[in-house]
Design a protein around this motif. Structure first.
Motif, PDB file in Angstrom:
ATOM      1  N   ALA A 128       0.815  -1.212   0.000  1.00 40.56           N
ATOM      2  CA  ALA A 128       0.000   0.000   0.000  1.00 40.56           C
ATOM      3  C   ALA A 128       0.848   1.260   0.000  1.00 40.56           C
ATOM      4  O   ALA A 128       0.486   2.266  -0.624  1.00 40.56           O
ATOM      5  N   VAL A 129       1.988   1.244   0.683  1.00 41.07           N
ATOM      6  CA  VAL A 129       2.818   2.451   0.780  1.00 41.07           C
ATOM      7  C   VAL A 129       3.895   2.522  -0.302  1.00 41.07           C
ATOM      8  O   VAL A 129       4.530   3.566  -0.463  1.00 41.07           O
ATOM      9  N   ALA A 130       4.086   1.464  -1.062  1.00 39.41           N
ATOM     10  CA  ALA A 130       5.129   1.460  -2.092  1.00 39.41           C
ATOM     11  C   ALA A 130       4.845   2.549  -3.131  1.00 39.41           C
ATOM     12  O   ALA A 130       3.758   2.604  -3.702  1.00 39.41           O
ATOM     13  N   GLY A 131       5.821   3.434  -3.346  1.00 33.66           N
ATOM     14  CA  GLY A 131       5.664   4.486  -4.335  1.00 33.66           C
ATOM     15  C   GLY A 131       4.850   5.680  -3.881  1.00 33.66           C
ATOM     16  O   GLY A 131       4.609   6.606  -4.672  1.00 33.66           O
ATOM     17  N   VAL A 132       4.442   5.690  -2.621  1.00 31.53           N
ATOM     18  CA  VAL A 132       3.627   6.781  -2.096  1.00 31.53           C
ATOM     19  C   VAL A 132       4.527   7.922  -1.614  1.00 31.53           C
ATOM     20  O   VAL A 132       5.556   7.692  -0.994  1.00 31.53           O
ATOM     21  N   GLU A 133       4.130   9.137  -1.914  1.00 36.67           N
ATOM     22  CA  GLU A 133       4.890  10.306  -1.472  1.00 36.67           C
ATOM     23  C   GLU A 133       4.399  10.848  -0.131  1.00 36.67           C
ATOM     24  O   GLU A 133       5.186  11.341   0.675  1.00 36.67           O
ATOM     25  N   THR A 134       3.084  10.759   0.096  1.00 36.27           N
ATOM     26  CA  THR A 134       2.492  11.316   1.318  1.00 36.27           C
ATOM     27  C   THR A 134       1.455  10.342   1.862  1.00 36.27           C
ATOM     28  O   THR A 134       0.690   9.751   1.099  1.00 36.27           O
ATOM     29  N   VAL A 135       1.418  10.207   3.187  1.00 38.75           N
ATOM     30  CA  VAL A 135       0.395   9.414   3.867  1.00 38.75           C
ATOM     31  C   VAL A 135      -0.426  10.356   4.734  1.00 38.75           C
ATOM     32  O   VAL A 135       0.125  11.150   5.511  1.00 38.75           O
ATOM     33  N   VAL A 136      -1.745  10.282   4.607  1.00 41.02           N
ATOM     34  CA  VAL A 136      -2.655  10.994   5.514  1.00 41.02           C
ATOM     35  C   VAL A 136      -3.276   9.939   6.419  1.00 41.02           C
ATOM     36  O   VAL A 136      -4.048   9.090   5.962  1.00 41.02           O
ATOM     37  N   HIS A 137      -2.933   9.997   7.692  1.00 40.68           N
ATOM     38  CA  HIS A 137      -3.313   8.935   8.631  1.00 40.68           C
ATOM     39  C   HIS A 137      -4.577   9.333   9.386  1.00 40.68           C
ATOM     40  O   HIS A 137      -4.542  10.050  10.386  1.00 40.68           O
ATOM     41  N   CYS A 138      -5.728   8.858   8.881  1.00 36.93           N
ATOM     42  CA  CYS A 138      -7.029   9.130   9.496  1.00 36.93           C
ATOM     43  C   CYS A 138      -7.572   7.941  10.272  1.00 36.93           C
ATOM     44  O   CYS A 138      -8.520   8.102  11.050  1.00 36.93           O
ATOM     45  N   VAL A 148     -12.570  20.151   8.094  1.00 44.23           N
ATOM     46  CA  VAL A 148     -11.349  19.468   8.513  1.00 44.23           C
ATOM     47  C   VAL A 148     -10.708  18.767   7.317  1.00 44.23           C
ATOM     48  O   VAL A 148      -9.483  18.812   7.130  1.00 44.23           O
ATOM     49  N   ALA A 149     -11.532  18.109   6.497  1.00 46.78           N
ATOM     50  CA  ALA A 149     -11.013  17.425   5.306  1.00 46.78           C
ATOM     51  C   ALA A 149     -10.321  18.407   4.373  1.00 46.78           C
ATOM     52  O   ALA A 149      -9.261  18.105   3.802  1.00 46.78           O
ATOM     53  N   GLU A 150     -10.902  19.580   4.214  1.00 45.62           N
ATOM     54  CA  GLU A 150     -10.303  20.606   3.362  1.00 45.62           C
ATOM     55  C   GLU A 150      -8.918  20.989   3.869  1.00 45.62           C
ATOM     56  O   GLU A 150      -7.959  21.095   3.102  1.00 45.62           O
ATOM     57  N   ARG A 151      -8.799  21.198   5.169  1.00 42.62           N
ATOM     58  CA  ARG A 151      -7.508  21.563   5.752  1.00 42.62           C
ATOM     59  C   ARG A 151      -6.508  20.430   5.645  1.00 42.62           C
ATOM     60  O   ARG A 151      -5.329  20.667   5.327  1.00 42.62           O
ATOM     61  N   LEU A 152      -6.928  19.204   5.882  1.00 42.86           N
ATOM     62  CA  LEU A 152      -6.009  18.067   5.765  1.00 42.86           C
ATOM     63  C   LEU A 152      -5.487  17.928   4.341  1.00 42.86           C
ATOM     64  O   LEU A 152      -4.309  17.625   4.126  1.00 42.86           O
ATOM     65  N   ALA A 153      -6.357  18.111   3.363  1.00 42.10           N
ATOM     66  CA  ALA A 153      -5.925  18.030   1.971  1.00 42.10           C
ATOM     67  C   ALA A 153      -4.884  19.101   1.671  1.00 42.10           C
ATOM     68  O   ALA A 153      -3.883  18.840   0.986  1.00 42.10           O
ATOM     69  N   GLU A 154      -5.094  20.301   2.168  1.00 43.71           N
ATOM     70  CA  GLU A 154      -4.109  21.372   1.982  1.00 43.71           C
ATOM     71  C   GLU A 154      -2.762  20.988   2.585  1.00 43.71           C
ATOM     72  O   GLU A 154      -1.703  21.178   1.968  1.00 43.71           O
ATOM     73  N   LEU A 155      -2.806  20.447   3.803  1.00 42.87           N
ATOM     74  CA  LEU A 155      -1.565  20.073   4.481  1.00 42.87           C
ATOM     75  C   LEU A 155      -0.858  18.930   3.767  1.00 42.87           C
ATOM     76  O   LEU A 155       0.377  18.886   3.714  1.00 42.87           O
ATOM     77  N   ALA A 156      -1.638  17.993   3.214  1.00 44.54           N
ATOM     78  CA  ALA A 156      -1.043  16.853   2.515  1.00 44.54           C
ATOM     79  C   ALA A 156      -0.279  17.295   1.277  1.00 44.54           C
ATOM     80  O   ALA A 156       0.700  16.644   0.882  1.00 44.54           O
ATOM     81  N   LEU A 157      -0.694  18.378   0.665  1.00 49.79           N
ATOM     82  CA  LEU A 157      -0.062  18.853  -0.563  1.00 49.79           C
ATOM     83  C   LEU A 157       1.051  19.863  -0.298  1.00 49.79           C
ATOM     84  O   LEU A 157       1.720  20.305  -1.237  1.00 49.79           O
ATOM     85  N   ALA A 158       1.239  20.218   0.962  1.00 50.34           N
ATOM     86  CA  ALA A 158       2.290  21.161   1.340  1.00 50.34           C
ATOM     87  C   ALA A 158       3.480  20.399   1.927  1.00 50.34           C
ATOM     88  O   ALA A 158       3.444  19.174   2.089  1.00 50.34           O
TER      89      ALA A 158
END
Length: 251
Positions: free
Chosen positions: A52-62, A163-173
């Motif tokens: 699942a994590v192979a090749g992943v750049e960012t993990v959002v742990h919910c 909250v989802a909106e903010r998490l998405a912003e943080l994941a892309l930063a």
């Protein structure tokens, strides 16, 4: 385009984070215990988690389970992320986990420390409780002839979509460490929120304020789970319930 893994991606929050990131054109993998192709129990880890994590750049742990196992799940996820060379892990936590002596809060705080000490780039966002959680709580309490609410306990609920909106912003930063908390627009007592829910649901029940005891209750009464200076949410509890009644699911 960024490849992002969202744990708990079928849950109340994770589903909205996934939708937002995909709408922005990113490749999102959804990890949950029962949803292929990444049906993984984080508490067990194993080859499925590595895939699942192979090749992943960012993990959002919910992903989280109030019944236990979050610390082991985090250890397995962080180890797999290190092996895969993940650059950024974003973790969602709760305002007050370092101040309220509640078992689940202590676990969330322990996971925060694991994330901070993981050696990965990391971001931690704490928020107040979701409107959805209060609605579920009051629906359960309303099964009885009298709705009993803890006396003198304030709350500051927030809309999960915000909250989802903010998490998405943080994941892309870039990794930002512990970022400022995010809280709902209003601080209200639980008994007043219960009355709001009853009116919206068309249920007639008396609401009784019940004094409780213990360190956790005292922490809640004194507002250790609130963030009045971070009241950035826009949607009130009344607005949330109105959206649900129109079939908007609180979004």
């Amino acid at each position: 385009m960024t490849t992002i893994l969202v744990t708990g991606g079928t849950g109340t929050l994770g589903r909205l984070v996934t939708e937002r990131l995909r709408a922005d054109g990113h490749e999102v993998r959804v990890l949950s215990r029962h949803t292929p192709p990444y049906a993984v129990d984080l508490r067990a880890g194993g080859a499925g988690l590595d895939a699942a994590v192979a090749g992943v750049e960012t993990v959002v742990h919910c992903a989280s389970n109030p019944r236990g196992g979050d610390e082991q799940a985090a250890r397995n996820l962080l180890a797999a992320a290190r092996r895969a060379g993940v650059g950024h892990l974003v973790y969602i936590s709760i305002v007050g986990v370092d101040r309220v002596p509640l078992s689940y809060y202590r676990t969330k705080f322990a996971v925060e420390r694991l994330v901070e000490e993981s050696g990965l780039g990391w971001t931690v966002l704490r928020t107040t409780q979701f409107h959805d959680l209060l609605a579920e709580l009051f629906a359960g309490l309303a099964k009885f002839p009298v709705v009993m609410a803890p006396a003198g306990v304030p709350d500051q609920p927030i809309e999960v979509a915000e909250v989802a909106e903010r998490l998405a912003e943080l994941a892309l930063a870039a990794p930002a460490g512990r970022v400022p908390d995010l809280a709902g627009p209003e601080i209200r007592t639980l008994d007043s929120l219960a009355r709001v829910w009853l009116r919206a649901a068309g249920r007639r029940r008396p609401v009784v304020r019940v004094p409780l005891f213990g360190r956790a209750y005292r922490a809640f009464r004194t507002g250790s789970h609130l963030a009045p200076d971070r009241a950035l949410g826009k949607v009130t509890f009344e607005e949330h319930l109105a959206r649900r009644s129109r079939g908007g699911g609180g979004r």
